[in-house]
Design a protein around this motif. Sequence first.
Motif, PDB file in Angstrom:
ATOM      1  N   ALA A  45     -10.559 -29.725 -39.735  1.00  0.00           N
ATOM      2  CA  ALA A  45     -10.218 -30.527 -38.555  1.00  0.00           C
ATOM      3  C   ALA A  45     -11.473 -31.135 -37.935  1.00  0.00           C
ATOM      4  CB  ALA A  45      -9.490 -29.667 -37.531  1.00  0.00           C
ATOM      5  N   PHE A  46     -12.554 -30.367 -37.931  1.00  0.00           N
ATOM      6  CA  PHE A  46     -13.823 -30.871 -37.386  1.00  0.00           C
ATOM      7  C   PHE A  46     -14.365 -32.013 -38.243  1.00  0.00           C
ATOM      8  CE2 PHE A  46     -18.491 -30.740 -37.442  1.00  0.00           C
ATOM      9  CZ  PHE A  46     -18.750 -30.999 -36.099  1.00  0.00           C
ATOM     10  N   ILE A  47     -14.322 -31.846 -39.556  1.00  0.00           N
ATOM     11  CA  ILE A  47     -14.838 -32.878 -40.456  1.00  0.00           C
ATOM     12  C   ILE A  47     -14.030 -34.171 -40.312  1.00  0.00           C
ATOM     13  CG2 ILE A  47     -15.105 -33.506 -42.899  1.00  0.00           C
ATOM     14  CD1 ILE A  47     -15.726 -30.552 -43.460  1.00  0.00           C
ATOM     15  N   ASN A  48     -12.726 -34.039 -40.171  1.00  0.00           N
ATOM     16  CA  ASN A  48     -11.853 -35.215 -40.091  1.00  0.00           C
ATOM     17  C   ASN A  48     -11.559 -35.655 -38.660  1.00  0.00           C
ATOM     18  OD1 ASN A  48     -10.875 -35.791 -43.032  1.00  0.00           O
ATOM     19  ND2 ASN A  48     -10.783 -33.565 -42.819  1.00  0.00           N
ATOM     20  N   ARG A  49     -12.211 -35.031 -37.697  1.00  0.00           N
ATOM     21  CA  ARG A  49     -12.121 -35.411 -36.279  1.00  0.00           C
ATOM     22  C   ARG A  49     -10.674 -35.434 -35.786  1.00  0.00           C
ATOM     23  NH1 ARG A  49     -15.645 -40.644 -35.259  1.00  0.00           N
ATOM     24  NH2 ARG A  49     -15.791 -39.737 -33.166  1.00  0.00           N
ATOM     25  N   VAL A  50      -9.931 -34.376 -36.145  1.00  0.00           N
ATOM     26  CA  VAL A  50      -8.527 -34.270 -35.736  1.00  0.00           C
ATOM     27  C   VAL A  50      -8.401 -34.221 -34.223  1.00  0.00           C
ATOM     28  CG1 VAL A  50      -6.487 -32.772 -35.788  1.00  0.00           C
ATOM     29  CG2 VAL A  50      -7.789 -33.191 -37.881  1.00  0.00           C
ATOM     30  N   TYR A  51      -9.346 -33.545 -33.561  1.00  0.00           N
ATOM     31  CA  TYR A  51      -9.273 -33.381 -32.112  1.00  0.00           C
ATOM     32  C   TYR A  51     -10.247 -34.307 -31.384  1.00  0.00           C
ATOM     33  CZ  TYR A  51      -7.042 -29.197 -33.918  1.00  0.00           C
ATOM     34  OH  TYR A  51      -6.233 -28.342 -34.620  1.00  0.00           O
ATOM     35  N   ASN A  52     -10.475 -35.465 -31.967  1.00  0.00           N
ATOM     36  CA  ASN A  52     -11.323 -36.474 -31.359  1.00  0.00           C
ATOM     37  C   ASN A  52     -10.485 -37.385 -30.468  1.00  0.00           C
ATOM     38  OD1 ASN A  52     -12.384 -39.521 -31.760  1.00  0.00           O
ATOM     39  ND2 ASN A  52     -14.128 -38.132 -31.597  1.00  0.00           N
ATOM     40  N   ALA A  53     -11.063 -37.814 -29.322  1.00  0.00           N
ATOM     41  CA  ALA A  53     -10.308 -38.637 -28.358  1.00  0.00           C
ATOM     42  C   ALA A  53      -9.779 -39.914 -29.001  1.00  0.00           C
ATOM     43  CB  ALA A  53     -11.197 -38.970 -27.161  1.00  0.00           C
ATOM     44  N   PHE A  54     -10.556 -40.523 -29.888  1.00  0.00           N
ATOM     45  CA  PHE A  54     -10.130 -41.769 -30.525  1.00  0.00           C
ATOM     46  C   PHE A  54      -8.942 -41.555 -31.445  1.00  0.00           C
ATOM     47  CE2 PHE A  54     -10.416 -44.748 -34.133  1.00  0.00           C
ATOM     48  CZ  PHE A  54     -10.279 -45.948 -33.446  1.00  0.00           C
ATOM     49  N   ASN A  55      -8.860 -40.376 -32.069  1.00  0.00           N
ATOM     50  CA  ASN A  55      -7.830 -40.126 -33.074  1.00  0.00           C
ATOM     51  C   ASN A  55      -6.539 -39.534 -32.518  1.00  0.00           C
ATOM     52  OD1 ASN A  55      -9.283 -41.125 -35.263  1.00  0.00           O
ATOM     53  ND2 ASN A  55     -10.356 -39.180 -35.571  1.00  0.00           N
ATOM     54  N   ILE A  56      -6.409 -39.436 -31.208  1.00  0.00           N
ATOM     55  CA  ILE A  56      -5.158 -38.919 -30.652  1.00  0.00           C
ATOM     56  C   ILE A  56      -4.473 -39.980 -29.785  1.00  0.00           C
ATOM     57  CG2 ILE A  56      -5.808 -36.489 -30.766  1.00  0.00           C
ATOM     58  CD1 ILE A  56      -5.866 -38.173 -27.412  1.00  0.00           C
ATOM     59  N   GLN A  57      -4.885 -41.248 -29.943  1.00  0.00           N
ATOM     60  CA  GLN A  57      -4.314 -42.318 -29.127  1.00  0.00           C
ATOM     61  C   GLN A  57      -2.970 -42.814 -29.662  1.00  0.00           C
ATOM     62  OE1 GLN A  57      -5.802 -43.136 -26.355  1.00  0.00           O
ATOM     63  NE2 GLN A  57      -7.718 -42.066 -26.664  1.00  0.00           N
ATOM     64  N   THR A  58      -2.746 -42.705 -30.968  1.00  0.00           N
ATOM     65  CA  THR A  58      -1.500 -43.190 -31.564  1.00  0.00           C
ATOM     66  C   THR A  58      -0.891 -42.116 -32.454  1.00  0.00           C
ATOM     67  OG1 THR A  58      -2.562 -44.113 -33.542  1.00  0.00           O
ATOM     68  CG2 THR A  58      -2.431 -45.538 -31.601  1.00  0.00           C
ATOM     69  N   ASN A  59       0.435 -42.183 -32.638  1.00  0.00           N
ATOM     70  CA  ASN A  59       1.121 -41.217 -33.510  1.00  0.00           C
ATOM     71  C   ASN A  59       0.632 -41.317 -34.949  1.00  0.00           C
ATOM     72  OD1 ASN A  59       3.115 -39.812 -31.789  1.00  0.00           O
ATOM     73  ND2 ASN A  59       3.912 -41.870 -31.438  1.00  0.00           N
ATOM     74  N   GLY A  60       0.342 -42.541 -35.384  1.00  0.00           N
ATOM     75  CA  GLY A  60      -0.148 -42.725 -36.755  1.00  0.00           C
ATOM     76  C   GLY A  60      -1.461 -42.007 -36.989  1.00  0.00           C
ATOM     77  N   LYS A  61      -2.390 -42.137 -36.045  1.00  0.00           N
ATOM     78  CA  LYS A  61      -3.687 -41.462 -36.177  1.00  0.00           C
ATOM     79  C   LYS A  61      -3.523 -39.947 -36.127  1.00  0.00           C
ATOM     80  CE  LYS A  61      -7.207 -44.448 -36.312  1.00  0.00           C
ATOM     81  NZ  LYS A  61      -8.339 -44.352 -37.258  1.00  0.00           N
ATOM     82  N   ILE A  62      -2.677 -39.483 -35.225  1.00  0.00           N
ATOM     83  CA  ILE A  62      -2.459 -38.034 -35.088  1.00  0.00           C
ATOM     84  C   ILE A  62      -1.933 -37.446 -36.394  1.00  0.00           C
ATOM     85  CG2 ILE A  62      -1.022 -36.293 -33.941  1.00  0.00           C
ATOM     86  CD1 ILE A  62      -1.199 -37.962 -31.398  1.00  0.00           C
ATOM     87  N   LEU A  63      -1.004 -38.150 -37.028  1.00  0.00           N
ATOM     88  CA  LEU A  63      -0.410 -37.658 -38.281  1.00  0.00           C
ATOM     89  C   LEU A  63      -1.365 -37.791 -39.450  1.00  0.00           C
ATOM     90  CD1 LEU A  63       2.034 -36.562 -39.787  1.00  0.00           C
ATOM     91  CD2 LEU A  63       2.867 -38.919 -40.032  1.00  0.00           C
ATOM     92  N   SER A  64      -2.000 -38.937 -39.611  1.00  0.00           N
ATOM     93  CA  SER A  64      -2.852 -39.184 -40.778  1.00  0.00           C
ATOM     94  C   SER A  64      -4.071 -38.260 -40.800  1.00  0.00           C
ATOM     95  CB  SER A  64      -3.300 -40.649 -40.823  1.00  0.00           C
ATOM     96  OG  SER A  64      -4.079 -40.987 -39.679  1.00  0.00           O
ATOM     97  N   THR A  65      -4.708 -38.045 -39.636  1.00  0.00           N
ATOM     98  CA  THR A  65      -5.880 -37.152 -39.608  1.00  0.00           C
ATOM     99  C   THR A  65      -5.475 -35.715 -39.899  1.00  0.00           C
ATOM    100  OG1 THR A  65      -5.648 -36.980 -37.190  1.00  0.00           O
ATOM    101  CG2 THR A  65      -7.243 -38.571 -38.035  1.00  0.00           C
ATOM    102  N   ALA A  66      -4.273 -35.308 -39.459  1.00  0.00           N
ATOM    103  CA  ALA A  66      -3.802 -33.945 -39.726  1.00  0.00           C
ATOM    104  C   ALA A  66      -3.533 -33.743 -41.222  1.00  0.00           C
ATOM    105  CB  ALA A  66      -2.544 -33.658 -38.915  1.00  0.00           C
ATOM    106  N   LEU A  67      -2.900 -34.728 -41.861  1.00  0.00           N
ATOM    107  CA  LEU A  67      -2.613 -34.623 -43.298  1.00  0.00           C
ATOM    108  C   LEU A  67      -3.903 -34.605 -44.119  1.00  0.00           C
ATOM    109  CD1 LEU A  67       0.462 -37.028 -43.622  1.00  0.00           C
ATOM    110  CD2 LEU A  67       0.448 -34.519 -43.599  1.00  0.00           C
ATOM    111  N   LEU A  68      -4.859 -35.421 -43.715  1.00  0.00           N
ATOM    112  CA  LEU A  68      -6.142 -35.434 -44.422  1.00  0.00           C
ATOM    113  C   LEU A  68      -6.857 -34.102 -44.255  1.00  0.00           C
ATOM    114  CD1 LEU A  68      -8.023 -37.220 -46.097  1.00  0.00           C
ATOM    115  CD2 LEU A  68      -9.090 -37.995 -43.960  1.00  0.00           C
ATOM    116  N   ALA A  69      -6.837 -33.567 -43.028  1.00  0.00           N
ATOM    117  CA  ALA A  69      -7.480 -32.275 -42.783  1.00  0.00           C
ATOM    118  C   ALA A  69      -6.799 -31.167 -43.573  1.00  0.00           C
ATOM    119  CB  ALA A  69      -7.455 -31.954 -41.293  1.00  0.00           C
ATOM    120  N   PHE A  70      -5.460 -31.242 -43.705  1.00  0.00           N
ATOM    121  CA  PHE A  70      -4.740 -30.227 -44.457  1.00  0.00           C
ATOM    122  C   PHE A  70      -5.144 -30.245 -45.934  1.00  0.00           C
ATOM    123  CE2 PHE A  70      -0.958 -29.060 -47.017  1.00  0.00           C
ATOM    124  CZ  PHE A  70      -0.903 -27.720 -46.677  1.00  0.00           C
ATOM    125  N   SER A  71      -5.337 -31.435 -46.485  1.00  0.00           N
ATOM    126  CA  SER A  71      -5.772 -31.524 -47.886  1.00  0.00           C
ATOM    127  C   SER A  71      -7.164 -30.916 -48.053  1.00  0.00           C
ATOM    128  CB  SER A  71      -5.757 -32.984 -48.359  1.00  0.00           C
ATOM    129  OG  SER A  71      -6.684 -33.763 -47.617  1.00  0.00           O
TER     130      SER A  71
END
Length: 462
Positions: free
Chosen positions: A57-83
Amino acid sequence: METRNTFILIFLLFLLDFIGINFSYCLVSFLNYSNYGEESFNLYFFLLLNSSWFLAAFINRVYNAFNIQTNGKILSTALLAFSFQVVFVGLAISFFNRVFLDEKIVFYSLFCGGLMLLFERLCIFFIEKHFSGLQFYKSKIAIVGDNESSEIVAKYFLENKVAYNFIGHFKELNGGITNGKNANIKKTIKFAVKRHLDEVYTTIPLVNNADFLSIIKLAEERCVKVRFIATIAEMEQIEELQYSLNRFCNGVPILTAGPEPTYSINDRIIKRLFDIGFSLMVIILLLSWLTPILAIMIKAESRGPVFFKQLRSGKNNKPFWCYKFRSMAVNRDSNHVQASKNDKRITKLGQFMRRTSVDELPQFFNVLIGNMSIVGPRPHMLSHTGQYRLVVERYMSRLFFKPGITGWAQVNGYRGETKENVQMTKRIEHDIWYIENWSILKDIFIVYKTFVNTIKGDANAY
């Protein structure tokens, strides 16, 4: 942009992810034990699941302010972090195979964890679409005015609606907006108050004159944060206009006037953790045994409750109940008359408590609740807020910051009764300086200074 609303959303995501990952593993372990009677919980794998997720999550900035502005960003960063997590777990098991469980437990734990992450984000999307009343963490904002820049800013807020409650782009107010008319900013401020907005963005051209400064004062008095959608030409005049850059929205500069806290989300977390830690220490180590003793003494000396509660002006001028040990006999004047020297309402025990500030100790519960801070501008009675806002320059500016048990004004001699407006003016000057120059080291110094002043004795403490 880092704001209070994005911080709350980040915290909720972090908490939900932590619960989801660990619930999944505990569920898989329980089902395996129920079906096969084998103990399957493994502490090493439990730690690996958590550390691998939060590293990914840290590497993919899951909890970064920029990445929680839209549903698409919230989902895509989570899936990438899961991989990334799956890769990390696979590498760890290949190196330390003996200490982990069989492949079946590993597979189902990761699979269920991934489903939980997906389910959480789908819930956020569903709540966002159908339950606007639950979106308490959002800043309520609107745009007033009509030009190309306002269209760009409106598009920005529409694209980032997960973090903002954008109620609309109003191109006209009461018959239209005429560029350069100060009356239109007054309309904007009244509009913001009526709609209970946290922020209002306007395209009205910036000017620098006495009339305009009086309008900014009006905004401060109403605790309305006015943002100016600026042009490049206005950006070049920013020093002359005495504005500061707030941020950029899709490349459009947003300016602000008047004092506001300039500290970041990280600073706010540090301040809040300091508040929680310090207040818990006082409550556990001091109030846990001192409260029953004082309760008996207060009751023995005079009739009335042990605690005194009073509505005070909080952040953004929202009233809250401020708690103290009762130091006066019960009277009708407590909500509008300040304590004065040799005040006959003060009990003998109350004199000691006020002189040593012991009566203020219950406010550490206010800090723990979150409507006060350890350090900040002192909260005033509602009647005094109504009185001084009319006669003291920039008085309401202090209400953009959470009130405190102690403050920069108090440790510099401006505490207690204010007989003249000049005393309140000096207090406000110190409060505003603190707001504009906050740091955690200043908070620690003010706490230290408060302790020293209490030991020495303060002439204004009565």
